[in-house]
Design an enzyme around this catalytic site. Sequence first.
Site, PDB file in Angstrom:
ATOM      1  N   LYS A  29      -8.346 -65.163   4.642  1.00 20.62           N
ATOM      2  CA  LYS A  29      -8.800 -66.545   4.806  1.00 20.62           C
ATOM      3  C   LYS A  29      -8.224 -67.481   3.744  1.00 20.62           C
ATOM      4  O   LYS A  29      -7.930 -68.641   4.027  1.00 20.62           O
ATOM      5  CB  LYS A  29     -10.324 -66.614   4.788  1.00 20.62           C
ATOM      6  N   THR A  30      -8.039 -66.975   2.500  1.00 17.50           N
ATOM      7  CA  THR A  30      -7.510 -67.839   1.439  1.00 17.50           C
ATOM      8  C   THR A  30      -6.096 -68.284   1.779  1.00 17.50           C
ATOM      9  O   THR A  30      -5.711 -69.429   1.527  1.00 17.50           O
ATOM     10  CB  THR A  30      -7.549 -67.116   0.076  1.00 17.50           C
ATOM     11  N   ASP A 215     -14.527 -73.722   2.110  1.00 12.84           N
ATOM     12  CA  ASP A 215     -14.479 -72.261   2.104  1.00 12.84           C
ATOM     13  C   ASP A 215     -15.903 -71.715   2.036  1.00 12.84           C
ATOM     14  O   ASP A 215     -16.808 -72.378   1.519  1.00 12.84           O
ATOM     15  CB  ASP A 215     -13.665 -71.797   0.887  1.00 12.84           C
ATOM     16  N   GLU A 216     -16.103 -70.499   2.534  1.00 19.03           N
ATOM     17  CA  GLU A 216     -17.424 -69.823   2.475  1.00 19.03           C
ATOM     18  C   GLU A 216     -18.529 -70.729   3.039  1.00 19.03           C
ATOM     19  O   GLU A 216     -19.602 -70.872   2.452  1.00 19.03           O
ATOM     20  CB  GLU A 216     -17.764 -69.415   1.030  1.00 19.03           C
ATOM     21  N   GLN A 246     -21.396 -62.425   6.515  1.00 16.70           N
ATOM     22  CA  GLN A 246     -21.390 -62.262   5.066  1.00 16.70           C
ATOM     23  C   GLN A 246     -22.279 -63.290   4.366  1.00 16.70           C
ATOM     24  O   GLN A 246     -22.105 -63.559   3.182  1.00 16.70           O
ATOM     25  CB  GLN A 246     -19.963 -62.345   4.517  1.00 16.70           C
ATOM     26  N   ARG A 605     -16.154 -53.686   1.409  1.00 13.44           N
ATOM     27  CA  ARG A 605     -15.436 -53.736   0.122  1.00 13.44           C
ATOM     28  C   ARG A 605     -14.455 -52.576   0.021  1.00 13.44           C
ATOM     29  O   ARG A 605     -13.516 -52.609  -0.765  1.00 13.44           O
ATOM     30  CB  ARG A 605     -16.401 -53.636  -1.063  1.00 13.44           C
TER      31      ARG A 605
END
Length: 672
Positions: A29-30, A215-216, A246, A605
């Site tokens: 996503k970044t 973002d997020e 998330q 993770r």
Amino acid sequence: MTNLNPRQKQAVEYVGGPCLVLAGAGSGKTSVITRKIAYLIEQCDMPARHIAALTFTNKAAREMKERASALVKGDASRGLTVSTFHNLGLNIIRQEYKTLGFKPGFSIFDAEDARGLIKELMLKDGDLDNDHLNMVQGIISNWKNDQVMPGHALSKAESEGEQKIALVYERYNQALRAYNAVDFDDLILTPVQLFIEHPEVLEKWRKKIRYLLVDEYQDTNNAQYLLVRQIVGDRGALTVVGDDDQSIYAWRGARPENMNELTVDYPTLQVIKLEQNYRSTQRILKAANTVIANNPHTFDKALWSDKAIGDPIRVIKNRNEEVEAERVATEIITQRLNRQARYQDFAILYRSNHQARLMEMKLQHHQIPYSLAGGTSFFARAEIKDVMSYLKLVVNPDDDNAFLRIINTPRRQIGPSTLEVLGRYATERGVSLFSACQEMGLQSQISEAAYIRLERFGKWMMNLSLMAETEDAMRGLREMVSDIDYEGWLHQNASSAKVAERRMENVNYLLDSIGRMLNPDDPSREPLSLKDAITKLILMDLMERQEEEDVQDQVQMLTLHASKGLEFPHVFILGVEEDILPHRNSIEDDNVEEERRLAYVGITRAQRSLTLMLAAKRKQYGEIIDTSDSRFLEELPPEDVEWEGFGTASPEANQAKGKATLDSLLGMFDDD
């Protein structure tokens, strides 16, 4: 753009309206956000100064800005805003302080400053038990995040207790205003209220920010959601990136339903799903997808990977928590040899911090180096912040934040009402709070006793400042700590004498450090002035925080919440049991969905291997209790799981595992 997959490329190039990029864990996503910034600048001819990207941590903002700037040619990225929500709010308040009625150089109260002020107000009113301080601070924070102003909170109070808390909230806001200060929640609340009350100011900021990226987005609270909606307006020049699976911060106000609201606010919303995961094996992703599918979804997605199928998920049940910790330690030793891995390739995740204590002891016993996330910086300790605030005021009497921290630490019988009057007087006169203490005009505003106390404090601080400019600076600092009987104050407020002594040791260490800067043992080092020494200490604090972020060859230990956004080759999750994961409080509050999202975060993770640990018995409140397996274990795909300790493992399997480890060890010697 050639490095992007088709969905990522679609997300970057879509600028025809509002866009939701549903970005699964490890889906890049970044890259999408940074490349979209570059695309807007270079392909859409949008000046960088009209683009803003918002996220939640300084570290994420730093990384995003560096990556975006590297993608844009020359200085075309100059003026680009990449910041946290709170930094954007701070910039708005700084630029609009006159409209808001603030003096320039307003103070920002951190959580501890705010807690101290609320404590003073509660003790003054005498109606609320000091034990409820955390609860009251949390309620006030939630009210601010939900845009509930004091008058509204008071009118909606359904009990005497709520009414008292609403009155504390009202007094707290009045005190902040008198002190020319805002708290952390105000950094969002104040701009939102400003934009509601002053449409012309909002229009100015809409012209400044013509395209917004967030973002997020699943972590936004109500106030942040409103701020985004205000800035974007009806233009729809918006891209938000998030993952409802998330969203794990409901306890601090995050609302995953804000993602659903987008479809209401923007009926033409384009939803683009990033489902290809670049992090984990197929088995790990299958386990994550299967578990999270038990939660309801507005937007369905399924992570996939073109990586190998990978090792089975291992679930190991141990006799008790000591055996659980011992097993993780020996597994790390064994796997490090078998996989030729480094210590930093392993992460141990847990639901609550208390689970780390026994694990730490086992790692120390086996001499396994580890890093424990969430440790307190030396300069973040309350006693160091207190003494540093005295020092800051000694070298800069105009530091209002330092003044407010120490004026009643230790207590000088200078209450919130006196400080409110002092704050208003200082604002009217355009001077600092410390300077206002010395003015004769203040005498007519407050009681004689209060004026004498403030004047006495002011003269005492001025004497310290004079001493600090002489060769007796260190003697002056030690006298300062002695004069206020800070050691006695620590003993009054610490949970035990040992805690107070340890805190006083920290204070003495700080003073010794300053002494070495003023009078260095090494003749080649030039002595510093007190002002320069304090500035250097502040820089040391910043450097210490940066060093904490440096990666060393250590096993990483951290909570599931802290692990979000990180990835590790090999992951162990401790305590996968009912009442731990999911947590008892969440079960009682009927919020198991968030706990399942937390488990999903933990699973995703892992890059190459995942081991879930649990104990059959566990000590709780001094008693040994039988535990229950977490419901999330039943939700794993059985064909991808190896169970151990559930009475299913055969002696042959155990022998085969032992032989594999031995063969690996022998192979290492053969290589030599």
